[in-house]
Design a protein around this motif. Structure first.
Motif, short mmCIF file in Angstrom:
data_model
loop_
_atom_site.label_atom_id
_atom_site.label_comp_id
_atom_site.label_asym_id
_atom_site.label_seq_id
_atom_site.Cartn_x
_atom_site.Cartn_y
_atom_site.Cartn_z
N ILE A 46 44.01 22.30 21.22
CA ILE A 46 44.48 22.76 22.52
C ILE A 46 43.59 23.91 22.96
O ILE A 46 43.37 24.87 22.21
N ALA A 47 43.07 23.82 24.18
CA ALA A 47 42.16 24.83 24.72
C ALA A 47 42.85 26.17 24.89
O ALA A 47 44.07 26.26 24.99
N SER A 48 42.02 27.22 24.96
CA SER A 48 42.54 28.59 25.02
C SER A 48 43.12 28.98 26.37
O SER A 48 43.71 30.05 26.50
N HIS A 49 42.94 28.15 27.38
CA HIS A 49 43.62 28.42 28.65
C HIS A 49 43.98 27.10 29.33
O HIS A 49 43.38 26.07 29.06
N GLU A 65 49.82 23.71 36.30
CA GLU A 65 49.02 24.06 35.13
C GLU A 65 49.39 23.14 33.97
O GLU A 65 50.56 22.91 33.70
N VAL A 66 48.36 22.61 33.30
CA VAL A 66 48.57 21.69 32.18
C VAL A 66 47.77 22.15 30.97
O VAL A 66 46.79 22.91 31.10
N LEU A 67 48.19 21.70 29.80
CA LEU A 67 47.42 21.96 28.59
C LEU A 67 46.20 21.06 28.58
O LEU A 67 46.27 19.89 28.96
N ALA A 68 45.08 21.59 28.13
CA ALA A 68 43.87 20.79 27.91
C ALA A 68 43.85 20.42 26.43
O ALA A 68 43.80 21.29 25.57
N VAL A 69 43.94 19.12 26.15
CA VAL A 69 44.10 18.62 24.78
C VAL A 69 42.98 17.66 24.44
O VAL A 69 42.59 16.82 25.25
N LYS A 70 42.47 17.81 23.21
CA LYS A 70 41.45 16.89 22.70
C LYS A 70 41.91 16.38 21.35
O LYS A 70 42.22 17.17 20.45
N GLU A 89 50.27 30.25 23.65
CA GLU A 89 49.90 31.61 23.99
C GLU A 89 48.47 31.59 24.53
O GLU A 89 47.54 31.17 23.83
N GLU A 90 48.33 32.02 25.78
CA GLU A 90 47.03 32.05 26.46
C GLU A 90 46.00 32.85 25.65
O GLU A 90 46.34 33.88 25.05
N SER A 123 45.81 25.80 12.88
CA SER A 123 45.05 27.04 13.10
C SER A 123 45.35 27.58 14.49
O SER A 123 45.73 26.84 15.40
N LYS A 124 45.17 28.89 14.63
CA LYS A 124 45.34 29.59 15.90
C LYS A 124 44.25 30.65 15.92
O LYS A 124 44.30 31.61 15.16
#
Length: 147
Positions: A46-49, A65-70, A89-90, A123-124
Motif C-alpha cells: 500500500i502506497a504512502s499516500h 481518496e482511495v488506497l493505491a495497492v500493488k 496512516e499517511e 512491514s510499515k
C-alpha cells in the motif's frame, strides 16, 4: 403394481439425490446466507499516500481518496476502497498479508462483491512511495464531468 412400485422408488431415489446435492451445494454458503465464490490469501503493498480515484459500488461511480495497492509480483497500482481491520496512516508504505473473498447474494442490491480483510502487517516503513500514477480517475469519468 410392479410399475407403480418402480416409479415410486424412482421418485424417492431422485428426491434423495436432489436433497443430497442441495446439502453439498450449501458448503460454500457463509453464516449470513451469502455464497462464497472464492477466497485466497496474498501479499500487497500500500502506497504512502492516497490518490484521487473512482470506485464503483451498487452501480454508482464514487469519486474520492482511495488506497493505491500493488499485489506482489505485479507492477501495476490499483485503486482500493479499504481493507477490513486495517488502519491506514499517511506517510507510511505498508506490506500486508490479506484475505480476499468474493461473494454472491441475489437478495442484495449489488449481488456480487469482494471483501478484503487484514491478516497480518508484514512491514510499515516511513517513506515516499515511487512510481505511482497521478490519479485513478478514468478518462471517461473526466470527460463526463467536463461535458
Amino acid at each position: 403394481m410392479k410399475t407403480i412400485r418402480f416409479f415410486l422408488g424412482l421418485v424417492v431415489a431422485l428426491f434423495c439425490a436432489m436433497s443430497l446435492c442441495g446439502c453439498l451445494a450449501d458448503d460454500d454458503v457463509d453464516e449470513e446466507g451469502r455464497k462464497v465464490l472464492s477466497s485466497k490469501d496474498y501479499v500487497i503493498t500500500i502506497a504512502s499516500h492516497k490518490l484521487e480515484g473512482v470506485l464503483t459500488s451498487c452501480g454508482m461511480n464514487l469519486k474520492g481518496e482511495v488506497l493505491a495497492v500493488k499485489k506482489d509480483g505485479s507492477t501495476t497500482w490499483e485503486p482500493w476502497g479499504g481493507i477490513t481491520g486495517f488502519d491506514y496512516e499517511e506517510g507510511y508504505e505498508y506490506r500486508l498479508k490479506i484475505n480476499e473473498t468474493d461473494y454472491l447474494d441475489y437478495r442484495m442490491g449489488d449481488p456480487a462483491w469482494t471483501e478484503h480483510k487484514l491478516l497480518e502487517v508484514l512491514s510499515k516503513e516511513k517513506k515516499e512511495t515511487e512510481g505511482l500514477p497521478g490519479d485513478f480517475v478514468p478518462s471517461w469519468y473526466k470527460e463526463c464531468i467536463e461535458n
